[in-house]
Design a protein around this motif. Structure first.
Motif, PDB file in Angstrom:
ATOM      1  N   CYS A   1      -5.156   3.390   3.584  1.00 56.52           N
ATOM      2  CA  CYS A   1      -3.816   3.928   3.858  1.00 56.52           C
ATOM      3  C   CYS A   1      -2.736   2.903   3.504  1.00 56.52           C
ATOM      4  O   CYS A   1      -1.662   3.262   3.010  1.00 56.52           O
ATOM      5  N   ARG A   2      -3.030   1.634   3.737  1.00 57.99           N
ATOM      6  CA  ARG A   2      -2.062   0.609   3.377  1.00 57.99           C
ATOM      7  C   ARG A   2      -1.955   0.439   1.865  1.00 57.99           C
ATOM      8  O   ARG A   2      -0.900   0.099   1.341  1.00 57.99           O
ATOM      9  N   LEU A   3      -3.052   0.657   1.156  1.00 60.34           N
ATOM     10  CA  LEU A   3      -2.973   0.615  -0.300  1.00 60.34           C
ATOM     11  C   LEU A   3      -2.181   1.806  -0.842  1.00 60.34           C
ATOM     12  O   LEU A   3      -1.453   1.675  -1.839  1.00 60.34           O
ATOM     13  N   VAL A   4      -2.306   2.960  -0.192  1.00 57.38           N
ATOM     14  CA  VAL A   4      -1.474   4.098  -0.579  1.00 57.38           C
ATOM     15  C   VAL A   4       0.001   3.745  -0.406  1.00 57.38           C
ATOM     16  O   VAL A   4       0.840   4.028  -1.268  1.00 57.38           O
ATOM     17  N   ILE A   5       0.312   3.093   0.708  1.00 55.37           N
ATOM     18  CA  ILE A   5       1.701   2.681   0.962  1.00 55.37           C
ATOM     19  C   ILE A   5       2.162   1.699  -0.105  1.00 55.37           C
ATOM     20  O   ILE A   5       3.269   1.817  -0.649  1.00 55.37           O
ATOM     21  N   GLN A   6       1.321   0.736  -0.427  1.00 62.63           N
ATOM     22  CA  GLN A   6       1.701  -0.269  -1.408  1.00 62.63           C
ATOM     23  C   GLN A   6       1.891   0.348  -2.799  1.00 62.63           C
ATOM     24  O   GLN A   6       2.786  -0.061  -3.542  1.00 62.63           O
ATOM     25  N   ARG A   7       1.069   1.321  -3.137  1.00 64.54           N
ATOM     26  CA  ARG A   7       1.104   1.892  -4.487  1.00 64.54           C
ATOM     27  C   ARG A   7       2.091   3.042  -4.645  1.00 64.54           C
ATOM     28  O   ARG A   7       2.539   3.325  -5.753  1.00 64.54           O
TER      29      ARG A   7
END
Length: 414
Positions: free
Chosen positions: A120-126
């Motif tokens: 979920c944090r990678l979704v936020i970052q990307r």
């Protein structure tokens, strides 16, 4: 960014918040049922508590595996399959004939569902612009704090009309429903430059993370915060139900008090204009709370509120530290984002699992030593923060230090 903007933004954001609830539900919904689980499986409460450490071990494995895979594959798709695996683990736990099978099932649960912590944090970052990230990260932190506070109360209420096995079945159903909803509502979050899953690329990603001094700092911050918070969650059934003899419902209600502190710390770092000052203030308050927790326990103050109220103060620091460290990780802008994030959260969860396992192995059965073990990481968190600040004051001009009140962190590429 166009794909995300074409969808209702609130739907994608809500699904990210819901997905990070899953690891915490798996961790804490069944806590009020620990005595029933021990009796049903013919084992001890201590053995059931160790399954929580197994869950955390699976959590740590999931962090690194999800991060590695996310450098090659779509983070959204990986999260969907993780939720499916969480559901499978729930079914296995619901039908477990022995504590050993239950422990294995909980590891499967964790490897699947807890991937949300990284993905979920990678979704936020990307997918989200930098200006929105801290708001969403603090929202995630609040959800992560509120879920283990509220879910024991929900679990305690449900166990009055259902069995612990049926609750695992409910978790399995939740996992499947969320998998479908996540796929439908969250946009794909593929890596900009996919990296093949090879030992050489993994090693290169790890090396790139370890060459950043900021990585060590933020990993230490989040690990110490989690060690204190998770140890309390793991030991809470024994402390409150075993020693203080509170009912299941009272246990669920009492867990909300420390969570209020955690949420307050996250709100503090979200509302203050300077995240660095909020972090410094939060960890200082947390250190004071930890000192009070230990002092009251060592003095023999035998009251449940003498434990949970100062813990609420302690976890102001935890609530500020976790989103601060996560934001700091994102700001490092690592070339292998998935491997770096996976390693980061692996260190966090492995630290919590190892620390709690050591404390459980010591067979501490009175409040004072357990309180010391819970409070010590929070004190260490305050100490390393103040030490780093002091070192920074000596390195930089006084005006710069007074403006920032915190070591300068690497800034993301623009």
């Amino acid at each position: 960014m166009s794909e995300l903007m074409s969808l209702p933004r609130r739907h994608a954001t809500v699904m990210l918040l819901v997905a990070v609830m899953v690891p915490q539900l798996g961790l804490s919904l069944l806590n009020p049922s620990i005595p029933d689980m021990a009796a049903d499986l013919g084992t001890s409460v201590s053995a059931i508590q160790l399954t929580l450490s197994g869950y955390m071990a699976g959590y740590a494995i999931s962090m690194f595996a999800a991060g590695v895979l996310a450098d090659r594959f779509d983070a959204r798709t990986l999260q969907v399959w993780g939720l499916v695996l969480f559901a499978i683990g729930g079914v296995l736990a619901a039908t477990a004939p022995t504590v050993g099978v239950l422990a294995g099932a909980r590891v499967v649960q964790a490897i699947g569902g807890t991937s949300a912590t990284v993905l979920c944090r990678l979704v936020i970052q990307r997918r989200y612009p930098e200006s929105e990230r801290m708001q969403i990260l603090t929202s995630l932190s609040i959800v992560i704090a509120a879920t283990p506070a509220l879910s024991p109360f929900v679990g305690a209420s449900l166990i009055e009309i259902a069995t612990w096995r049926s609750l695992f079945g409910v978790l399995a159903a939740v996992g499947l429903i969320l998998a479908f909803a996540f796929y439908r509502l969250v946009p794909s979050a593929r890596p900009t430059t996919p990296v093949a899953v090879r030992p050489s690329s993994i090693a290169a990603g790890i090396g790139a993370a370890l060459r950043r001094s900021g990585f060590y700092w933020h990993a230490a911050v989040i690990s110490l915060a989690w060690m204190s918070y998770f140890l309390f969650i793991e030991q809470s059934a024994y402390l409150l139900q075993g020693i203080h003899r509170v009912s299941r419902i009272e246990y669920g209600l009492l867990l909300m008090i420390p969570a209020i502190g955690y949420i307050s710390g996250s709100v503090l770092i979200r509302r203050m204009s300077s995240h660095a000052r909020a972090y410094l203030l939060g960890t200082s308050i947390g250190g004071i709370g930890a000192t009070v927790v230990i002092a009251l326990a060592v003095s023999g103050v035998d009251s449940v509120f003498a434990l949970v109220v100062p813990l609420a103060v302690t976890y102001v620091g935890v609530g500020a530290a976790i989103p601060h460290a996560q934001s700091g990780l994102i700001s490092l802008n690592l070339p292998a984002q998935g491997v770096g994030a996976g390693l980061f959260f692996f260190v966090q969860m492995a630290s919590g699992a190892l620390y709690s396992s050591i404390i459980e192995a010591l067979h501490l059965r009175t409040i004072a030593p357990i309180a010391i073990a819970i409070g010590t990481p929070a004190l260490a968190l305050m100490a390393i923060t103040l030490t780093r600040l002091g070192l920074d004051r000596r390195r930089r001009p006084a005006a710069t230090v007074s403006d920032e009140a915190q070591p300068r962190e690497p800034q993301p590429a623009r």
